[in-house]
Scaffold this motif. Sequence first.
Motif, mmCIF file in Angstrom:
data_model
loop_
_atom_site.group_PDB
_atom_site.id
_atom_site.type_symbol
_atom_site.label_atom_id
_atom_site.label_comp_id
_atom_site.label_asym_id
_atom_site.label_seq_id
_atom_site.Cartn_x
_atom_site.Cartn_y
_atom_site.Cartn_z
ATOM 1 N N TYR A 2 0.301 -6.343 -7.474
ATOM 2 C CA TYR A 2 -0.182 -4.867 -8.070
ATOM 3 C C TYR A 2 0.891 -4.357 -7.268
ATOM 4 O O TYR A 2 1.714 -4.487 -6.712
ATOM 5 C CB TYR A 2 -1.482 -4.559 -7.148
ATOM 6 C CG TYR A 2 -1.559 -4.997 -5.949
ATOM 7 C CD1 TYR A 2 -1.731 -6.739 -5.140
ATOM 8 C CD2 TYR A 2 -1.546 -4.215 -4.989
ATOM 9 C CE1 TYR A 2 -2.201 -6.179 -3.992
ATOM 10 C CE2 TYR A 2 -1.872 -4.629 -3.605
ATOM 11 C CZ TYR A 2 -2.666 -5.763 -3.397
ATOM 12 O OH TYR A 2 -2.385 -6.081 -2.118
ATOM 13 N N TYR A 3 1.082 -3.412 -8.341
ATOM 14 C CA TYR A 3 1.599 -1.935 -7.637
ATOM 15 C C TYR A 3 1.876 -0.771 -8.350
ATOM 16 O O TYR A 3 0.612 -0.373 -9.364
ATOM 17 C CB TYR A 3 3.372 -2.288 -8.918
ATOM 18 C CG TYR A 3 4.599 -1.811 -8.202
ATOM 19 C CD1 TYR A 3 4.991 -1.459 -7.589
ATOM 20 C CD2 TYR A 3 4.397 -0.503 -9.901
ATOM 21 C CE1 TYR A 3 6.116 -0.546 -7.078
ATOM 22 C CE2 TYR A 3 5.750 0.724 -9.301
ATOM 23 C CZ TYR A 3 6.513 -0.030 -8.017
ATOM 24 O OH TYR A 3 7.124 1.212 -7.886
ATOM 25 N N ALA A 4 1.769 0.634 -7.431
ATOM 26 C CA ALA A 4 0.913 1.908 -7.633
ATOM 27 C C ALA A 4 1.671 2.465 -7.789
ATOM 28 O O ALA A 4 2.834 2.684 -7.134
ATOM 29 C CB ALA A 4 -0.172 2.065 -6.833
ATOM 30 N N VAL A 5 1.964 2.932 -8.931
ATOM 31 C CA VAL A 5 3.247 5.027 -8.998
ATOM 32 C C VAL A 5 2.237 5.613 -8.798
ATOM 33 O O VAL A 5 0.918 5.632 -9.351
ATOM 34 C CB VAL A 5 3.734 4.489 -10.066
ATOM 35 C CG1 VAL A 5 4.800 3.516 -9.910
ATOM 36 C CG2 VAL A 5 2.674 5.121 -11.614
ATOM 37 N N GLN A 6 2.630 6.981 -8.393
ATOM 38 C CA GLN A 6 1.580 8.595 -8.667
ATOM 39 C C GLN A 6 1.968 8.333 -10.067
ATOM 40 O O GLN A 6 2.250 8.634 -10.716
ATOM 41 C CB GLN A 6 1.987 9.076 -7.945
ATOM 42 C CG GLN A 6 3.744 9.801 -8.504
ATOM 43 C CD GLN A 6 4.178 11.110 -7.890
ATOM 44 O OE1 GLN A 6 5.041 11.078 -7.581
ATOM 45 N NE2 GLN A 6 4.168 11.647 -8.843
ATOM 46 N N ALA A 7 0.519 9.517 -10.475
ATOM 47 C CA ALA A 7 0.776 9.853 -11.880
ATOM 48 C C ALA A 7 1.422 10.751 -11.614
ATOM 49 O O ALA A 7 1.422 12.416 -10.554
ATOM 50 C CB ALA A 7 -1.311 10.495 -11.815
ATOM 51 N N ASP A 29 0.730 -1.298 -0.055
ATOM 52 C CA ASP A 29 -0.226 -0.352 -0.026
ATOM 53 C C ASP A 29 0.929 1.309 0.353
ATOM 54 O O ASP A 29 0.756 1.832 0.182
ATOM 55 C CB ASP A 29 -1.518 0.102 1.246
ATOM 56 C CG ASP A 29 0.246 0.036 2.621
ATOM 57 O OD1 ASP A 29 1.256 -0.461 2.691
ATOM 58 O OD2 ASP A 29 -0.130 0.069 3.236
ATOM 59 N N GLY A 30 2.490 1.433 0.028
ATOM 60 C CA GLY A 30 3.334 2.562 0.116
ATOM 61 C C GLY A 30 3.972 2.393 -1.699
ATOM 62 O O GLY A 30 3.825 0.981 -1.864
ATOM 63 N N PRO A 31 3.987 2.966 -1.792
ATOM 64 C CA PRO A 31 5.447 3.222 -2.948
ATOM 65 C C PRO A 31 5.990 2.285 -2.700
ATOM 66 O O PRO A 31 6.955 2.139 -1.579
ATOM 67 C CB PRO A 31 5.980 4.601 -2.611
ATOM 68 C CG PRO A 31 5.578 4.961 -1.111
ATOM 69 C CD PRO A 31 5.122 4.739 -1.250
ATOM 70 N N GLY A 32 6.942 2.075 -4.162
ATOM 71 C CA GLY A 32 7.929 1.207 -4.000
ATOM 72 C C GLY A 32 7.807 -0.313 -3.589
ATOM 73 O O GLY A 32 8.202 -1.417 -3.396
ATOM 74 N N GLN A 33 6.264 -0.467 -3.319
ATOM 75 C CA GLN A 33 5.747 -2.062 -2.574
ATOM 76 C C GLN A 33 5.471 -3.068 -3.847
ATOM 77 O O GLN A 33 4.407 -1.663 -4.392
ATOM 78 C CB GLN A 33 5.276 -1.539 -1.327
ATOM 79 C CG GLN A 33 6.286 -0.949 -0.138
ATOM 80 C CD GLN A 33 5.172 -0.926 1.203
ATOM 81 O OE1 GLN A 33 3.982 -1.533 1.075
ATOM 82 N NE2 GLN A 33 5.609 0.110 1.673
ATOM 83 N N THR A 34 5.093 -3.819 -4.056
ATOM 84 C CA THR A 34 4.191 -4.971 -4.641
ATOM 85 C C THR A 34 3.293 -5.758 -3.269
ATOM 86 O O THR A 34 3.877 -6.488 -2.694
ATOM 87 C CB THR A 34 5.355 -5.498 -5.842
ATOM 88 O OG1 THR A 34 5.626 -4.743 -6.332
ATOM 89 C CG2 THR A 34 3.682 -6.462 -6.265
#
Lengths: 258, 218
Positions: free
Chosen positions: A251-256, A74-79
Amino acid sequence: MNNKYAIVALLGILAVLALTMTGPGLTVSHWNDQVKIEGSMSTGSLEWDITPTGLSWNTNTVMHFDAGVRASGDGPGQTGIIGINLVNAYPNGYGAYVFQVRNEGTIPVHVTFWFETGTGCAGNLADYILINPVFDAPFYNGEFDLLNYSIASIQDGWTSPYTRPLSWWLNNVNSMSTAMSLESNMESGTVLYTNTTSTTIMQYDTDNILMPGEKTIIFVWIGISDELQQHEEYMGESCGDAYNPAFYIHYYAVQALP
Amino acid sequence: MKSKEKLALVLAIVPLLLLTMSGMTLSHWDDDVKVEGSISMGTFDVQMSLEDFYDNETSLDVGHISASLADWNDGDDVDGGVNDSLIITMSNVYPGYEGCVVFNIDNNGTIPAETNETMITLTGSSTFDWDTYGEYVIAELYYLGGGTPLLLAHLDNGSLVYDYDFTTDPQGLLTLDVGESQWFQLCIGLTQDPNAPEAMMDTSMEFSLVLTWIQAVP
């Protein structure tokens, strides 16, 4: 004393006096004015999560899903990883699993998914797992309608109608009674993966953005190809959990970007 | 009294009387000249004016920037320091976000002003970890009066670096004639760096940039 020398001395004294008086006068008499720029900058936060909703639909009650979060991300750089087991699966058995994505931060995010099949019996069972993520809620006239939404793309065994009113999904899928965005910003799409291998990681990178506070529901259609019937070596009891093939969502999220 | 003595007395008194009468007469013939002067002081007043502020968001609208003018009395401002301060506030900033403020420095007084680089001071908030996060902070000051933006100074790891040769001052930025304005732009943001530490989230930093102007020497 010579008069000439007296005059020179007098002029010298006057000059010194003048300089002495002018010196501090220069310093003091310089007017000044200041201008300033005061700035403050506070940063936002990137927070999001994906949670299995515990809701699923399958062609009958024999096969079902056993899903859970294997790793939070749930944080940047985390999968993060959600593991889904198809329990008591069989050829031509299909179902849809529902999970929810929420942007809990203050910055829009792109969410990227990898779909990976686990190693089944002899490592080849994955060849017969079908995965079809749908990144949008299929609503028609406010009704959740898998049948009409998916009929063009789903295969045999996927056509059982399942219709619920929007309010039901608001209350059950998202555990919220207030209105919220189920109209996902994520591009709806139908991506059907077949003939995967256990070593292949499939990636689905959402092009659109999940805004702060927005939520969306992702449906993943999972099934076992009926072609598996031709390979009884995967259906024997010796295969152990071959009937409960594992399936992982990374899943992985990056800022737009601005 | 003998006649000689009388004569001597008369000779002594008469000239005295004549001198006295003559002196009385002369004292009436005087004249005064005077020089009357008045000095009216000029005013020395450097102010700021706000032109615009904007950010680099195109599709998103989550980061925010605002700017406004405020009064700031630096200690001896007779006018209370009207428009001597420019307040910039940025919120929900994230990597890649950058906001800019366009402003003028105006000589609104009646006396030319001048400055130099030693009279420009930058102060950053002590609570912000500049050593760790400074490399991710963007701050650039441009001069806009020359057509294309001219980079004057930027922040490098939290330290102010001059890109403009203030010694020779080819653009004449260090002087402000009466009624003259200089046009600037200040851009602030965070670099688009995937390695920007997570710890930068929900943090804040403040800075203060002070320019001191003095009257030009005659």
